[in-house]
Motif scaffolding. Structure first.
Motif, PDB file in Angstrom:
ATOM      1  N   PHE B 128     -27.766 -12.867 -29.182  1.00 15.53           N
ATOM      2  CA  PHE B 128     -26.509 -12.124 -29.120  1.00 15.53           C
ATOM      3  C   PHE B 128     -26.734 -10.628 -29.350  1.00 15.53           C
ATOM      4  O   PHE B 128     -26.205  -9.788 -28.619  1.00 15.53           O
ATOM      5  CB  PHE B 128     -25.521 -12.689 -30.154  1.00 15.53           C
ATOM      6  N   SER B 132     -26.173  -7.697 -26.652  1.00 17.15           N
ATOM      7  CA  SER B 132     -25.257  -6.611 -27.052  1.00 17.15           C
ATOM      8  C   SER B 132     -25.897  -5.255 -26.805  1.00 17.15           C
ATOM      9  O   SER B 132     -25.267  -4.343 -26.279  1.00 17.15           O
ATOM     10  CB  SER B 132     -24.942  -6.662 -28.550  1.00 17.15           C
ATOM     11  N   ALA B 133     -27.153  -5.136 -27.240  1.00 18.35           N
ATOM     12  CA  ALA B 133     -27.826  -3.833 -27.125  1.00 18.35           C
ATOM     13  C   ALA B 133     -28.089  -3.470 -25.666  1.00 18.35           C
ATOM     14  O   ALA B 133     -27.974  -2.300 -25.281  1.00 18.35           O
ATOM     15  CB  ALA B 133     -29.139  -3.861 -27.907  1.00 18.35           C
ATOM     16  N   LEU B 134     -28.438  -4.469 -24.857  1.00 14.29           N
ATOM     17  CA  LEU B 134     -28.826  -4.183 -23.468  1.00 14.29           C
ATOM     18  C   LEU B 134     -27.618  -3.959 -22.559  1.00 14.29           C
ATOM     19  O   LEU B 134     -27.758  -3.489 -21.436  1.00 14.29           O
ATOM     20  CB  LEU B 134     -29.691  -5.314 -22.916  1.00 14.29           C
ATOM     21  N   ARG B 135     -26.438  -4.311 -23.045  1.00 11.89           N
ATOM     22  CA  ARG B 135     -25.244  -4.113 -22.218  1.00 11.89           C
ATOM     23  C   ARG B 135     -24.644  -2.741 -22.509  1.00 11.89           C
ATOM     24  O   ARG B 135     -23.935  -2.556 -23.478  1.00 11.89           O
ATOM     25  CB  ARG B 135     -24.206  -5.206 -22.512  1.00 11.89           C
ATOM     26  N   ARG B 136     -24.957  -1.776 -21.646  1.00  6.77           N
ATOM     27  CA  ARG B 136     -24.346  -0.462 -21.814  1.00  6.77           C
ATOM     28  C   ARG B 136     -22.940  -0.465 -21.262  1.00  6.77           C
ATOM     29  O   ARG B 136     -22.026   0.114 -21.819  1.00  6.77           O
ATOM     30  CB  ARG B 136     -25.194   0.601 -21.110  1.00  6.77           C
ATOM     31  N   LEU B 158     -19.277 -14.111 -23.689  1.00  6.45           N
ATOM     32  CA  LEU B 158     -18.502 -13.498 -24.775  1.00  6.45           C
ATOM     33  C   LEU B 158     -18.665 -11.976 -24.756  1.00  6.45           C
ATOM     34  O   LEU B 158     -17.751 -11.240 -25.132  1.00  6.45           O
ATOM     35  CB  LEU B 158     -18.964 -14.071 -26.118  1.00  6.45           C
ATOM     36  N   ARG B 193     -30.916  -6.300 -16.304  1.00  7.43           N
ATOM     37  CA  ARG B 193     -31.592  -5.715 -17.464  1.00  7.43           C
ATOM     38  C   ARG B 193     -32.695  -6.614 -18.001  1.00  7.43           C
ATOM     39  O   ARG B 193     -33.696  -6.136 -18.507  1.00  7.43           O
ATOM     40  CB  ARG B 193     -30.576  -5.461 -18.591  1.00  7.43           C
ATOM     41  N   VAL B 281     -37.882   3.180 -28.060  1.00  6.43           N
ATOM     42  CA  VAL B 281     -36.641   3.709 -27.481  1.00  6.43           C
ATOM     43  C   VAL B 281     -36.597   5.210 -27.726  1.00  6.43           C
ATOM     44  O   VAL B 281     -36.782   5.670 -28.863  1.00  6.43           O
ATOM     45  CB  VAL B 281     -35.409   3.035 -28.122  1.00  6.43           C
ATOM     46  N   LEU B 291     -36.792  -0.714 -30.618  1.00  6.80           N
ATOM     47  CA  LEU B 291     -35.618  -1.486 -30.199  1.00  6.80           C
ATOM     48  C   LEU B 291     -35.124  -2.332 -31.373  1.00  6.80           C
ATOM     49  O   LEU B 291     -33.918  -2.538 -31.538  1.00  6.80           O
ATOM     50  CB  LEU B 291     -35.963  -2.362 -28.981  1.00  6.80           C
ATOM     51  N   CYS B 294     -32.528  -0.547 -33.189  1.00 12.41           N
ATOM     52  CA  CYS B 294     -31.240  -0.571 -32.475  1.00 12.41           C
ATOM     53  C   CYS B 294     -30.543  -1.913 -32.715  1.00 12.41           C
ATOM     54  O   CYS B 294     -29.324  -1.965 -32.938  1.00 12.41           O
ATOM     55  CB  CYS B 294     -31.457  -0.365 -30.980  1.00 12.41           C
ATOM     56  N   ALA B 298     -26.784  -2.923 -34.555  1.00 18.43           N
ATOM     57  CA  ALA B 298     -25.776  -3.882 -34.085  1.00 18.43           C
ATOM     58  C   ALA B 298     -25.556  -4.965 -35.131  1.00 18.43           C
ATOM     59  O   ALA B 298     -24.423  -5.333 -35.442  1.00 18.43           O
ATOM     60  CB  ALA B 298     -26.217  -4.492 -32.754  1.00 18.43           C
TER      61      ALA B 298
END
Lengths: 446, 446
Positions: B128, B132-136, B158, B193, B281, B291, B294, B298
């Motif tokens: 999750f 979350s992180a990869l979805r810009r 989700l 991604r 990153v 990463l 990051c 989250a």
């Protein structure tokens, strides 16, 4: 361990990741922890963590054994079933839901179907799941009291949910401000879905909502068609021993989603929170389900379930006190009452009317907001930690803005009385030094 | 407990909540658990849960004590520091990161900076947070092997992340299919991604990727600028005792984010997973971070941190076996090897060439996919549970579609040998009965 230099060839760019990950909101927690880590000799008036003085690891073992005995003796489970309950995959909504419902009845006057309780990985997951469920699309907004704990607005940011601020101060949250924010959201083309707040001894203001504010807020929620997300981590710790009713206990038409945290009342390291979501949800086909079951569906995609091992530890702690968390926290409630009294008295002894220092006088909880006669940025915090050996929280971290403020937060929760006294001496020395350098002449004393 | 009837006045409408909450994907886990709950006498060839036979609650106490002794004796922590580490708020990335890095080095040939490890609430939170992180923005897509465990696509759903399917079967995942899916995503205006897959004994196909497929996949990832999300819950359980290298151990240019689960190798009830995210990153100002950091940002908005109490239990288990999870699982590896052999042999003894029943022959893990001579819907499962006393998983739950299939999944992981034998008898009786009713005459046997 490899040190990352600016010359390291990047694999990814922060600008290509979720926008919240570069957000000041999400980095401020890390920054504050990191300052504490860099100055291990500094005394902390920053940490809102609970006092560790009474902790004993043997209590964890005892609590786990007690919960297992409860499964065996009171619930009639076989040894294999006890092992399965505590160690195997389990019920998404948790295994201590009945004990939590009983605690809410005993301690909070909240009567709730255990099926409406979802046990979560701390308050934070309870909030995250609630916001996830309420966000149908980017037009759904959260009303959030400011200043507030960053986890609140940070969760909304990670979910891409716009936040409309509701201003608040030492006198609590005015229902009219919530109504105003809801209308403001609508004017901006947003759908205000819920308002999140801490009625008792809020972080960082320390404010407590009056009974009139509470009933007024429930009326506003009905009039504006809002849910109220009630966060109550500090309710057990009033200065004078008297409590006001929670919003959930006053809630007659299921407007309140109650977000519980056991971090301050059991152990943060158990990471047990919960959400009471007894709202009835109509499914398209005509069926009905509880909002709790919708949150459980989301939870199955975030953490699957809350570790039953630590649920068992919390369950055992409740069982040891007849199911009452208030009873389990008598010693802690006394400690925090004394600590807050000591902090307020200590400020009074150190900062006279001519000092230019004022502070709030909360009726309970962990936090006091202090106004000083100079701007408080992270640079001042670094200096306080390095030169004076005391850390605290600049208040700008509780706002969604970097604008400098003359405000900071002190917490009384984690230091022993002797350390708190020393920390206040250091704090007074820091404030006196910086104020003198700035040549400030304040208008009024605290 | 109040029963919700269709007449209950609703407070909310499911259509006004997050669209994924009404999704079949998110309800299928609940459905399968619920069937198991309604037929407690049914034997389960459905559960992918680990075998409980060797569990002892005293081992949990011993593991917690062992980890605390390690903090004290090997790391030099004081008693107060030990209590703080296990019971207080703590490091967002976790407290057993060094032990996990050591296990990866000892057992998987993966050399990784412990700072690149984030300990999570199970595999699910690791996934999750990574998604979350990869979805810009809504244009960022996930490539996901199908059929797959619903948690994988459910998490993407989700998060509002489009999923592009990569077809797979008993022979593993073809790198060319991943490349094709990436190009398909781009044609649809999406940015692919990452690709998420289980190289070893996938759920539900049981397939293992060959070494050539693994190196080919890493080449495709580089050519198509994809990350690979490698999920490895079953790697320790090969039939013949030999293992193929993980993608992460073959990864030379940090293309692989490794998602670990300790649910099958310690306890599901500890809910400990982790993610290895050593990608560098670049921040806008010129700085560099991992990463993993990051993902920690989250995480601080989702669960704050993973319960240190259960991290300690997992840490203690690792310490008891010199840091090796493979060593800790020698008995379990033998059990699952025997169980899978028994399941495959048992199918062979019950379904001859004329039966119309075929099945996969995985080289390890928990799962066998079975083709039967009739369509398998949830109705057949209900009947199997109620009339024949055996449950299994219809394969349509592993596809993002309700289209009926003639496929189902059997799991060998959770039954004792005697129960597995009885379950296979019941399963054969169910299949024989339904096939006879349908008058099916199959073309070829298993």
């Amino acid at each position: 361990m490899p040190v990352l230099t600016d010359q390291a060839a990047p694999d990814l760019f922060l600008s290509g990741l979720h926008p919240a990950l570069g957000d000041g909101l999400l980095t401020s927690v890390t920054f504050l922890n990191e300052v504490a880590g860099r100055y291990p000799g500094a005394l902390s008036l920053a940490a809102g963590a609970p006092y560790e003085g009474g902790w004993d690891l043997e209590d964890v073992h005892a609590a786990l054994r007690r919960f297992c005995a409860h499964l065996r003796d009171d619930r009639g489970l076989s040894e294999a079933e006890v092992r399965r309950t505590v160690l195997q995959y389990g019920r998404t909504k948790g295994i201590v839901h009945e004990l939590i419902a009983r605690h809410l009845s005993l301690d909070e006057g909240i009567e709730v179907d255990p099926e409406a309780v979802v046990v979560t990985v701390g308050f934070q997951e309870a909030l995250f799941l609630s916001l996830s469920a309420l966000r149908r699309d980017p037009g759904d907004a959260l009303l959030a009291v400011v200043p507030a704990f960053v986890g609140l607005t940070g969760a909304a940011r990670l979910l891409g949910m716009p936040v409309v601020p509701v201003p608040s101060g030492p006198d609590g949250v005015e229902p009219a401000e919530v109504a105003r924010a809801a209308r403001e959201a609508r004017r901006a083309g947003l759908r205000p879905r819920a308002c999140c707040l801490v009625p008792d001894f809020a972080n960082p203001t320390g404010s407590r909502m009056s009974l009139a504010q509470r009933t007024g807020l429930l009326e506003v929620a009905a009039a504006e068609d809002l849910l109220i997300l009630e966060d109550n981590p500090y309710g057990f710790f009033p200065l004078d021993g008297t409590r006001l009713p929670t919003l959930k206990s006053l809630d007659r038409d299921r407007r309140v989603v109650y977000l519980g945290s056991l971090a301050k009342t059991v152990y943060p390291g158990a990471r047990i929170g919960y959400v009471v979501a007894d709202q009835v949800v109509a499914a398209p086909g005509g069926g009905r389900l509880l909002l709790a079951d919708c949150l459980a569906r989301a939870k199955s995609m975030v953490t699957v379930n809350t570790p039953p091992i630590t649920q068992a530890v919390v369950g055992g702690r409740l069982l040891a006190h007849g199911g009452s968390l208030a009873a389990a926290n008598r010693r802690e409630a006394r400690f925090y009452r004394d600590a807050l009294t000591h902090l307020l008295d200590g400020l009074g002894r150190r900062f006279g009317p001519g000092s230019g220092v004022r502070w709030t006088r909360p009726a309970g909880g962990f936090f006091v907001t202090v106004e000083v006669p100079f701007e408080v940025t992270d640079t001042e915090l670094e200096r306080s930690a390095g030169e004076f050996g005391v850390i605290w929280s600049p208040l700008h971290h509780f706002y969604d803005s970097a604008a400098p403020l003359r405000l900071l937060r002190l917490s009384c929760s984690s230091l022993s009385p002797a350390d708190a006294e020393a920390a206040l001496d250091r704090f007074a020395s820091f404030v006196g030094t910086v104020a003198a350098e700035n040549g400030q002449r304040p208008a009024a004393g605290g």
